[in-house]
Design a protein around this motif. Structure first.
Motif, mmCIF file in Angstrom:
data_model
loop_
_atom_site.group_PDB
_atom_site.id
_atom_site.type_symbol
_atom_site.label_atom_id
_atom_site.label_comp_id
_atom_site.label_asym_id
_atom_site.label_seq_id
_atom_site.Cartn_x
_atom_site.Cartn_y
_atom_site.Cartn_z
ATOM 1 N N LYS A 12 0.831 -1.208 0.000
ATOM 2 C CA LYS A 12 0.000 0.000 0.000
ATOM 3 C C LYS A 12 0.864 1.256 0.000
ATOM 4 C CE LYS A 12 -3.843 -2.193 2.493
ATOM 5 N NZ LYS A 12 -3.212 -3.539 2.531
ATOM 6 N N LEU A 13 0.215 2.366 -0.217
ATOM 7 C CA LEU A 13 0.851 3.687 -0.250
ATOM 8 C C LEU A 13 1.784 3.883 0.946
ATOM 9 C CD1 LEU A 13 0.986 6.646 -1.390
ATOM 10 C CD2 LEU A 13 -0.951 7.153 0.115
ATOM 11 N N ARG B 40 7.561 1.272 -6.491
ATOM 12 C CA ARG B 40 7.096 2.627 -6.788
ATOM 13 C C ARG B 40 5.774 2.618 -7.552
ATOM 14 N NH1 ARG B 40 7.725 6.104 -4.054
ATOM 15 N NH2 ARG B 40 7.842 7.752 -5.647
ATOM 16 N N TYR B 41 5.572 1.607 -8.411
ATOM 17 C CA TYR B 41 4.300 1.519 -9.146
ATOM 18 C C TYR B 41 3.118 1.459 -8.185
ATOM 19 C CZ TYR B 41 7.146 0.046 -13.196
ATOM 20 O OH TYR B 41 8.069 -0.037 -14.193
ATOM 21 N N CYS B 42 3.346 0.903 -7.003
ATOM 22 C CA CYS B 42 2.283 0.768 -6.000
ATOM 23 C C CYS B 42 2.377 1.858 -4.935
ATOM 24 C CB CYS B 42 2.350 -0.616 -5.360
ATOM 25 S SG CYS B 42 2.005 -1.956 -6.515
ATOM 26 N N ASP B 43 3.128 2.925 -5.249
ATOM 27 C CA ASP B 43 3.291 4.058 -4.338
ATOM 28 C C ASP B 43 3.979 3.681 -3.038
ATOM 29 O OD1 ASP B 43 2.064 6.010 -6.031
ATOM 30 O OD2 ASP B 43 0.116 5.146 -5.516
ATOM 31 N N GLU C 49 7.654 2.757 -0.850
ATOM 32 C CA GLU C 49 8.996 3.328 -0.724
ATOM 33 C C GLU C 49 10.029 2.216 -0.861
ATOM 34 O OE1 GLU C 49 9.622 5.561 2.809
ATOM 35 O OE2 GLU C 49 7.869 6.860 2.504
#
Length: 386
Positions: free
Chosen positions: A72-73, A92-95, A97
């Motif tokens: 998750k983000l 990064r595609y999934c927001d 880190e």
């Protein structure tokens, strides 16, 4: 006449491959047909996993793997900086880190000690997963990483794109094939032309977890399914149950993948013969990737370290030897520097990058071509160490 170019990698397509593609081209299905499931079944059997999901490329596989594991983000995942950018980009595609741990200075794979220090420097639950990479074809000891992951409730994605046919031996004396799902939740493979199994483009995702398999299968096809639907209007009916992607592999590519897979053991054997000749020529002269005991390197690459790397790279090109560099550390790429990774303290990775160069490594490399490569390198070293 100039000497023919010797690249760092090259696909090998024979008549069986050509015939398999032609047969598919003249069949009823070019995509979403029987060859895809046949390839998946044979690939799962080959690596020893329960399930395999064919995808359009390994980057797509990494993307849906991270999605299937529920990232998750803002959630954090650890990987190595010495890899192709896709190993980090999927987070990064999934927001999420990306956090980088350093490599081992001798194996060039993600360091267990560096990863452990990073995890233990943060509170419990700070990280969600680890993406180790079987760099150059050398399998990571995933049993050790699994023990660490279990302590901190982390998932593992094994980026095995370089390593179909490679294995390590666990503490019970069992050979663990790369991507077999014994210690990683999900494995990822690539079928780019310079890899072991060439499909033009393509990838495979492996797992032993049925729920993950079902999730991966759905995500690679728009999130659409005909199974477990809320309602059913007839034989035509389907449901899009979540947001997925068109990450399918075609029957044409799968047909090629099946014949390529059947030759992989022979190809890996030849890669190891080439690697052994390099080692014999360079022993006590040039540093190369170490090989842990009871580990079988699939040798996508053969990497050496030299002080005058740029000069050697240019010198080899003047002799039509097209060596390559694998890889620019991901944390130093402009995108990652802009979002704050440029000052990461990854000494082994940066030292490795300053010296690494990948030599020609593919099953059809002729012995006389390899001798020519070795002679030019030794010639260079002699001229530059006087």
């Amino acid at each position: 006449m100039d000497k023919p170019i010797i690249p760092y990698g090259r696909q090998h397509i024979d008549q069986n491959d050509i015939d398999a593609v032609i047969n598919t081209l003249t069949s009823d299905f070019l995509t979403q047909g029987p060859k895809v499931s046949e390839f998946e079944k044979k690939f799962a059997e080959y690596v020893g996993s329960k399930y395999a999901v064919a995808v359009s490329n390994a980057t797509a596989g990494l993307h849906i793997a991270v999605m299937a594991l529920g990232l998750k983000l803002g959630e954090r995942v650890i990987t190595t900086p010495i890899t192709f950018a896709a190993s980090a980009n999927c987070v990064r595609y999934c927001d999420g880190e990306v956090w980088f741990a350093d490599i081992d200075a001798n194996t060039y794979t993600l360091s267990l000690e560096s990863t452990k220090r990073l995890i233990e420097s943060k509170p419990k639950g700070f990280f969600k997963g680890i993406i180790p990479v079987d760099f150059a074809g050398l399998p990571v000891d995933l049993e050790e990483f699994r023990n660490l992951a279990n302590e901190h409730n982390l998932w593992i994605i094994e980026d095995a794109c370089h390593a179909p046919g490679g294995y390590f031996t666990d503490t019970k004396g069992v050979k663990q094939m790369c991507g077999n799902g014994k210690y990683a939740d999900i494995g990822i493979f690539s079928f780019h032309p310079v890899k072991h199994i060439a499909c033009g483009e393509g990838g495979m995702v492996t797992t032993n977890n049925e729920a993950l398999y079902n999730k991966l299968s759905k995500l690679r096809t728009h999130g659409i399914t005909k199974d477990n639907m809320e309602e059913n209007h007839g034989g035509w009916y389907y449901e899009m149950q979540e947001l997925g992607y068109n990450y399918r592999l075609t029957d044409i590519q799968s047909a090629l993948g099946i014949t390529q897979l059947s030759k992989n053991d022979e190809g890996v054997l030849k890669r190891n013969e080439i690697a052994n000749r390099y080692k014999e020529a360079f022993r006590d002269k040039i540093k190369y990737q170490s090989l842990p005991d009871q580990t079988y390197n699939a040798h996508h690459l053969f990497v050496i370290e030299v002080d005058e790397r740029k000069k050697l790279y240019d010198y080899l090109r003047t002799h039509n030897i097209f060596a390559q560099i694998h890889y620019i550390p991901v944390h130093t790429l402009p995108y990652y520097k802009e979002i704050g990774y440029g000052d990461a303290n990854l000494r082994n990775s940066e030292n490795y990058y300053s010296k690494c160069i990948s030599l020609p490594m593919y099953p059809t490399l002729l012995q006389e071509e390899q001798t020519y490569v070795v002679d030019r390198i030794l010639e260079f070293l002699e001229e530059n160490t006087k």
